[in-house]
Design a protein around this motif. Structure first.
Motif, short mmCIF file in Angstrom:
data_model
loop_
_atom_site.label_atom_id
_atom_site.label_comp_id
_atom_site.label_asym_id
_atom_site.label_seq_id
_atom_site.Cartn_x
_atom_site.Cartn_y
_atom_site.Cartn_z
N LEU A 1 0.90 -1.31 0.10
CA LEU A 1 -0.13 -0.14 -0.02
C LEU A 1 0.73 1.46 0.09
CD1 LEU A 1 -2.78 -1.21 2.58
CD2 LEU A 1 -3.16 -0.60 0.39
N SER A 2 0.31 2.20 -0.73
CA SER A 2 1.21 3.51 -0.66
C SER A 2 1.03 3.97 0.75
CB SER A 2 0.74 4.53 -1.75
OG SER A 2 -0.57 4.84 -1.45
N LEU A 3 1.91 5.10 0.91
CA LEU A 3 1.83 5.62 2.45
C LEU A 3 0.56 6.64 2.60
CD1 LEU A 3 5.55 6.84 3.25
CD2 LEU A 3 4.22 4.63 3.58
N SER A 4 0.03 7.08 1.33
CA SER A 4 -0.91 7.93 1.51
C SER A 4 -2.42 7.15 1.75
CB SER A 4 -1.36 8.59 0.21
OG SER A 4 -0.27 9.81 -0.03
N GLU A 5 -2.27 5.73 1.00
CA GLU A 5 -3.52 4.69 1.42
C GLU A 5 -3.35 4.47 2.74
OE1 GLU A 5 -4.28 2.20 -2.34
OE2 GLU A 5 -2.33 2.28 -2.10
N LEU A 6 -2.28 4.13 3.22
CA LEU A 6 -2.22 3.49 4.80
C LEU A 6 -2.58 4.65 5.59
CD1 LEU A 6 1.28 1.80 4.99
CD2 LEU A 6 -1.22 0.86 5.62
N GLU A 7 -2.47 5.91 5.28
CA GLU A 7 -2.62 6.89 6.23
C GLU A 7 -4.19 7.25 6.21
OE1 GLU A 7 -1.74 11.77 6.87
OE2 GLU A 7 -1.53 10.84 4.76
N ARG A 8 -4.78 7.18 5.14
CA ARG A 8 -6.34 7.08 4.99
C ARG A 8 -6.92 5.91 5.59
NH1 ARG A 8 -5.13 8.82 -0.53
NH2 ARG A 8 -5.62 6.65 -1.06
#
Length: 471
Positions: free
Chosen positions: A262-269
């Protein structure tokens, strides 16, 4: 040479290129020269494009990414929008119009990239909730990866804060309700190497077993810098970012498990603040353009001693799941690094998951010491996870980066804190030990003495910021 298909600005285009050709170079070859090369390493954002990705609910999310750090083979079957596709001279996109009327474009070199990043934030589904303080909810950090060499940031910010709500006639806004293109299974053999995107983890592990020296690619934000600046080429590249087995987030009473694809942006969301230390860390990792591509698996796979994720994950006592055709094994992150850019991961293994035990420590912090707070490489990075109850430190975990050949735990400083009152005296004792941890070097980012001093100041800063000190 195999032919790939990419939809650009609504039009499918066929491409037959070398395995290491970047999206940037291919787009410019197609006459789409609004996409520009400024640095070729993801620092300036002049090459930003939008890419359609699934939002997890059957719709599409428009992410901005650096085209210089994405190989064309990695977006086979994808849908991309460049600055030229946002609007036209007679029908400007709102981001283009606001940049023009508010003087946001000076020399113009960086402008297309700024407009693309601005359009991505304009199209963010939850922007109007206004959680970033601006009346229109615009998060100005969405532009942190875009560099204006003319120092014209004020009118650019004015343009961002002037954006309203996407209209129903906006085709990119309407596109969000439709599914994003599914990742294609790709196998490209070209003069400069091979690129493979397998369909399943089993397929990926079989490929890796057959090609143990293959370059495993997730977001590509590290490897593609070498491709651009050092002309690095791998005989075989295996892309794992779209493997379903690497894209999960699971939360139980005893652990949180994160997929490393997962991209870090996806993880953050998807975490949505469930791990507070990660929530503090995400905004300080590079820029939104980078976080839209970078992954935890990639950051840990490079084994860099200045990677920003290891100090945080060491403080969280995370473990890695390593998978091969022989099966899985779980390894504490503290035992993972063995030397400079060396780990215990075998050549036939993939980092498939990361497990964080719960309950989480209530007092956490991430301190990044760098010449710039955002979008920069750390000189020193420190992750803290402490349990302080009734004024006593019952548990302390401290992860460090930038002070040795590997990321490491500050065991002596932890021991000096545990069982002691959470007081300035205790913290100053731990600070002295923390300043003596590791083997910091002097380089162009910082001197060894500065790094040691920053370690000491870091824990003192934590104490002063979290303790009620009489005026």
């Amino acid at each position: 040479m195999e032919t790939m298909s990419i939809t650009v600005n609504g039009t499918p285009r066929a491409a037959a290129v070398a395995a290491h050709t970047t999206v940037l170079n291919w787009l410019r070859g197609q006459g789409l020269t609004g996409c520009k090369e400024g640095c070729a390493e993801g620092e300036c954002g002049a090459c930003a494009v939008l890419i359609a990705r699934g939002d997890g609910q059957g719709g599409t999310r428009w992410d901005s990414v650096n085209a210089c750090l994405v190989t064309l083979a990695a977006v086979d079957g994808a849908e991309i929008v460049t600055a030229e596709g946002l609007g036209s001279p007679t029908a400007l996109h709102p981001a283009q119009r606001e940049m023009a009327v508010r003087g946001g474009s000076q020399c113009g070199y960086c402008t297309p990239g700024f407009v693309v990043s601005m359009a991505a934030e304009y199209l963010r589904p939850d922007r109007l909730e206004g959680q970033h303080g601006a009346a229109n909810g615009f998060d100005l950090h969405a532009l942190s990866g875009n560099l204006c060499r003319c120092t014209g940031y004020r009118p650019i910010a004015d343009a961002a804060y002037a954006l309203g709500t996407p209209e129903h006639s906006d085709p990119l806004a309407a596109r969000r309700s439709q599914p994003a293109p599914a990742a294609k299974v790709t196998s490209l053999r070209a003069s400069d190497g091979e690129f493979h995107r397998p369909a399943t983890l089993a397929d990926a592990l079989s490929l890796l077993a057959a090609h143990p020296h293959a370059k495993v690619l997730a977001g590509g934000t590290d490897w593609n810098v070498d491709v651009n600046l050092r002309h690095a080429r791998a005989e075989v590249v295996i892309a794992v970012d779209h493997l379903p087995e690497l894209r999960g987030v699971e939360v139980s009473a005893d652990w949180v498990r994160l997929g490393t694809g997962l991209s870090l942006s996806e993880l953050e969301r998807r975490l949505d603040g469930r791990v507070p230390l990660l929530a503090q860390w995400f905004p300080q990792f590079a820029s939104r353009l980078i976080r839209n591509s970078a992954t935890l698996g990639g950051n840990l796979g490079t084994a860099s001693p200045i990677g920003d994720s290891p100090p945080v994950l060491l403080a969280l006592e995370a473990s890695l799941v390593l998978a091969s055709l022989e099966g899985e094994r779980t390894v504490p992150l503290a035992d993972y690094f063995t030397g400079y850019r060396q780990t215990i991961r075998r050549a036939d293994e993939l980092i498939t998951g990361l497990t964080i035990p719960t309950p989480l420590s209530p007092l956490t912090a991430f301190h990044k010491i760098a010449k710039r707070r955002f979008d920069d490489i750390s000189s020193v990075a420190v992750g803290y996870a402490l349990d302080v109850q009734d004024g006593v430190v019952h548990r302390a975990r401290i992860g460090l980066g930038g002070v040795a050949a590997t990321p490491l735990r500050a065991h002596e400083a932890e021991a000096a804190l545990e069982g002691q009152p959470w007081t300035e005296t205790t913290v100053r004792t731990a600070a002295r030990l923390l300043g003596q941890t590791g083997t910091p070097l002097s380089d162009h980012r910082a001197s060894a003495a500065y790094r040691a001093a920053m370690l000491e100041q870091s824990v003192l800063k934590l104490w002063f910021e979290t303790s009620e000190v009489p005026a």
